[in-house]
Design an enzyme around this catalytic site. Structure first.
Site, short mmCIF file in Angstrom:
data_model
loop_
_atom_site.label_atom_id
_atom_site.label_comp_id
_atom_site.label_asym_id
_atom_site.label_seq_id
_atom_site.Cartn_x
_atom_site.Cartn_y
_atom_site.Cartn_z
N ILE A 6 -36.87 84.18 18.25
CA ILE A 6 -36.95 85.66 18.66
C ILE A 6 -37.73 86.20 17.36
CG2 ILE A 6 -35.47 87.57 18.74
CD1 ILE A 6 -35.32 86.04 21.23
N ARG A 56 -28.93 92.15 -3.61
CA ARG A 56 -29.14 91.64 -2.06
C ARG A 56 -29.40 92.84 -1.16
NH1 ARG A 56 -29.48 86.24 -2.16
NH2 ARG A 56 -28.16 85.06 -3.20
N GLU A 84 -33.98 75.58 -8.49
CA GLU A 84 -33.20 76.69 -8.39
C GLU A 84 -32.54 77.07 -9.40
OE1 GLU A 84 -33.42 79.27 -6.04
OE2 GLU A 84 -34.57 78.16 -4.62
N GLU A 88 -34.14 80.45 -11.18
CA GLU A 88 -33.45 81.57 -11.20
C GLU A 88 -32.63 81.82 -12.95
OE1 GLU A 88 -30.31 81.57 -8.35
OE2 GLU A 88 -31.77 81.83 -6.92
N GLY A 107 -20.38 80.12 13.02
CA GLY A 107 -20.42 80.86 14.40
C GLY A 107 -21.77 81.28 14.91
N GLU A 111 -26.86 76.71 8.90
CA GLU A 111 -26.90 76.52 7.41
C GLU A 111 -26.12 75.47 7.15
OE1 GLU A 111 -27.42 78.63 3.31
OE2 GLU A 111 -26.79 79.88 4.99
N GLU A 131 -40.76 87.11 -5.76
CA GLU A 131 -41.19 88.57 -5.62
C GLU A 131 -39.97 89.31 -5.23
OE1 GLU A 131 -43.71 89.74 -1.71
OE2 GLU A 131 -44.88 89.15 -3.48
N GLU A 133 -36.83 88.71 -5.61
CA GLU A 133 -35.59 88.51 -6.42
C GLU A 133 -35.49 89.52 -7.65
OE1 GLU A 133 -34.25 83.85 -5.67
OE2 GLU A 133 -36.06 84.11 -7.07
#
Length: 172
Positions: A6, A56, A84, A88, A107, A111, A131, A133
């Site tokens: 999709i 976020r 990471e 970070e 559900g 991941e 870019e 973050e």
């Protein structure tokens, strides 16, 4: 089974697929295909834990959480964790322990999050953020983190799960 993509973004896809359940019933299921992620508890020599305060966009707010990131296609989870952590927070670690994995959104998403504990951290260097973050690095004691979980100042599921797993294993 037919599968239809999709939408794709980076290496994540939204798909619709026909499935046959173990009972024999046929269903159509919408799912997010995700390459997996690495989640890290970085522990400083003084016992404090390195966290990131990260904006976020999906929630339109800042979340206090431990460092984590999406794996590149075919990337080893430990190598992702090491990459990471440096990107970070600017920290690198010489002592890594695998804490297992969690399935955060079973559900509707495939991941798998791979959990790690990182010790013997270097002095921090420059971060290398994507870019999209927005991150600031802070350190807190375990008791301060636990109080922030209790008070709902930390609501990030991977952070709560990873801290809980490490504590249950007697590692923090």
């Amino acid at each position: 089974m037919t599968k239809k993509i999709i939408h794709s973004w980076k290496n994540i896809q939204l798909t619709v697929e026909d499935h046959q359940l173990p009972t024999g019933k046929a269903i159509t299921h919408t799912s997010i295909e995700h390459p997996g992620a690495a989640v890290i508890i970085p522990i400083l020599n003084n016992g404090h834990i390195v966290l990131v305060n990260q904006y976020r966009p999906s929630l339109n707010k800042w979340l206090l959480e431990i460092p984590a990131g999406t794996m590149e296609s075919g990337e080893n989870p430990l190598l992702c964790a090491q990459r990471e952590l440096k990107e970070e927070t600017g920290y690198e670690a010489t002592d890594w322990q695998n804490l297992g994995q969690i399935t955060p959104l079973a559900g509707f998403c495939d991941e798998i999050q791979h959990l790690f504990l990182a010790k013997n951290l270097s002095e921090p260097s420059e971060t290398d953020l994507d870019e999209d973050e927005l991150i600031s690095v802070i350190t807190l004691s375990l008791s301060d983190i636990e109080q922030k979980i209790i008070s709902n100042d930390i609501t990030d599921a991977k952070t709560i799960a990873c801290i809980s797993k490490a504590k249950l294993l007697g590692l923090i």
